[in-house]
Design an enzyme around this catalytic site. Structure first.
Site, PDB file in Angstrom:
ATOM      1  N   LYS A 176       0.848  -1.186   0.000  1.00 50.52           N
ATOM      2  CA  LYS A 176       0.000   0.000   0.000  1.00 50.52           C
ATOM      3  C   LYS A 176       0.887   1.240   0.000  1.00 50.52           C
ATOM      4  CE  LYS A 176      -4.048  -2.118   0.495  1.00 50.52           C
ATOM      5  NZ  LYS A 176      -5.198  -1.940  -0.403  1.00 50.52           N
TER       6      LYS A 176
ATOM      7  N   ASP B 129      -0.500  -0.410  -4.494  1.00 50.73           N
ATOM      8  CA  ASP B 129      -1.930  -0.085  -4.446  1.00 50.73           C
ATOM      9  C   ASP B 129      -2.101   1.258  -3.754  1.00 50.73           C
ATOM     10  OD1 ASP B 129      -4.666  -0.034  -4.346  1.00 50.73           O
ATOM     11  OD2 ASP B 129      -4.877  -1.742  -2.991  1.00 50.73           O
TER      12      ASP B 129
ATOM     13  N   GLU C  43      -2.118   0.112  -8.715  1.00 50.14           N
ATOM     14  CA  GLU C  43      -3.552  -0.137  -8.626  1.00 50.14           C
ATOM     15  C   GLU C  43      -4.295   1.097  -8.136  1.00 50.14           C
ATOM     16  OE1 GLU C  43      -6.600  -3.376  -6.564  1.00 50.14           O
ATOM     17  OE2 GLU C  43      -4.479  -3.349  -6.019  1.00 50.14           O
TER      18      GLU C  43
ATOM     19  N   ASP D 101      -9.493  -0.954  -9.876  1.00 44.75           N
ATOM     20  CA  ASP D 101     -10.171  -1.721  -8.825  1.00 44.75           C
ATOM     21  C   ASP D 101     -11.525  -1.079  -8.588  1.00 44.75           C
ATOM     22  OD1 ASP D 101     -11.047  -2.952  -6.489  1.00 44.75           O
ATOM     23  OD2 ASP D 101      -9.256  -2.558  -5.346  1.00 44.75           O
TER      24      ASP D 101
ATOM     25  N   LYS E 155     -13.073  -8.304  -7.945  1.00 45.81           N
ATOM     26  CA  LYS E 155     -13.543  -8.736  -6.630  1.00 45.81           C
ATOM     27  C   LYS E 155     -15.036  -9.014  -6.754  1.00 45.81           C
ATOM     28  CE  LYS E 155     -10.216  -5.890  -4.072  1.00 45.81           C
ATOM     29  NZ  LYS E 155     -10.049  -4.662  -3.250  1.00 45.81           N
TER      30      LYS E 155
END
Length: 369
Positions: free
Chosen positions: A164, A189, A214, A239, A263
């Site tokens: 992250k 991300d 991301e 995402d 997801k």
């Protein structure tokens, strides 16, 4: 035929072994709703609400999902005779968004469908793999702690590593990681932490040979991501911006990304996940399966989904023990040298550990006709 007789909502709370921090949220206690559906023949299927307690990832929360399931979605579904889980998209078409609530019920129906067909969920979805490769996520902590975590997971054999980042912690962090791991399959991300005003800073990330960055920009954007992708060589992965297959189509046409994270909870279930997978495969866009700090019920669904052919990048699917003290399913989900076998037994391929489930359950709501 699937005729729903009863839906049971198990409200649970588990404490993460280690608090998880991203640029937009901090999670210590993970609240979830496990959805158990029983059909008229006594066959049970399981799904999971993967929304968080607060709307930091999407607008949904466990509370809003509970309301949608109890008052709207279950009453719509429980009166129907369903031949295939895809029909739920039509049954729910008058309900705007609320994708995580829909996905939880749809996942349980997919489980029942596969069990009634006496095939694995992977086979029901069109999966082609006997095992999947696994990646891990490292939340924002000190640089030394993140490197220590990466070292441990690298020794365990994980195949892809996600960190992250935020504008306040990116370049220095990546420099230090690359000093230790120059060839690590690494991605970053951002959880929408940047804007186009940060474009020069984002260009600097190209030097680190990342698999992808991301969701660097706003969660509801596909236009500015296209502008950014033109300016950087690192592939952008979307995402939060992809909520439906129509979002995916538009992002592909605009050139907003080169990779997509799928997801099931975010996009409304396995049916829509498969549509996005197929669309990306047709257009040369790689996909991988993301995680939501969920229980092994969702993990089982994700394993089946990630067995589809275009899931060419290891997903956020790892051993239950990375997050939790006890697994809710049997056998426990474990990675071996960075891989997990895809169950061949009917449905999700795992049994529910009722004793562990009861331990973490705070309330149970049963819904019938």
């Amino acid at each position: 035929m699937i005729k729903i007789e009863k839906v049971t909502l198990h409200h649970i709370t588990q404490t993460l072994k280690t608090p998880f921090t991203s640029s937009i949220g901090h999670v210590t206690d993970r609240e979830s709703i496990l959805v158990e559906v029983m059909d008229s023949e006594g066959i049970s299927g399981w799904g999971e609400v993967v929304a968080f307690s607060t709307p930091w990832y999407t607008e949904e929360t466990t509370s809003t999902c509970f309301h949608l399931l109890k008052d709207i979605l279950v009453p719509l579904a429980i009166s129907q005779t369903i031949e295939h889980p895809e029909e739920l998209q039509f049954i729910f078409h008058k309900v705007k968004r609320n994708q995580m609530a829909k996905a939880s019920l749809e996942g349980a129906i997919w489980d029942i469908y596969a069990k009634k067909k006496n095939i694995s969920l992977s086979s029901a979805l069109g999966g082609t793999r006997n095992e999947i490769e696994c990646g891990v996520v490292v939340g924002i902590t000190s640089i030394s702690s993140m490197i220590d975590q990466i070292s441990r997971y690298h020794e365990e054999g994980y195949k892809r590593f996600k960190i992250k980042i935020s504008p306040a912690q990116d370049i220095q962090l990546l420099q230090e990681i690359r000093k230790t791991f120059p060839d690590l399959p690494l991605m970053a991300d951002a959880n929408s932490a940047y804007t186009l005003d940060d474009i020069e800073q984002l260009k600097e990330l190209d030097q680190f040979n990342l698999m992808m960055i991301e969701q660097p920009l706003a969660a509801d954007d596909i236009i500015d991501h296209a502008k950014l992708q033109e300016e950087i060589t690192t592939p952008i992965c979307l995402d939060e911006s992809i909520v439906t297959s129509e979002d995916a189509r538009k992002a592909i046409e605009l050139g907003s990304c080169k990779i997509m994270n799928i997801k099931p909870g975010r996009v409304g279930g396995l049916t829509e996940s498969k549509k996005i997978h197929d669309l990306c495969q047709e257009n040369g866009i790689s996909v991988w399966c993301g995680g939501m700090l969920e229980t092994s019920i969702s993990r089982a669904h994700n394993i089946a989904l990630a067995s589809l052919p275009n899931f060419s990048i290891p997903g956020d699917i790892s051993s239950f023990s990375r997050y939790w003290e006890q697994d809710i399913v049997l056998p426990e989900i474990k990675t071996v040298k960075g891989k997990i076998p895809v169950p061949a037994s009917p449905g999700i391929g795992f049994d529910i550990n009722r004793e562990v489930l009861k331990k973490y359950t705070s309330s149970v709501t049963t819904l019938t006709k």
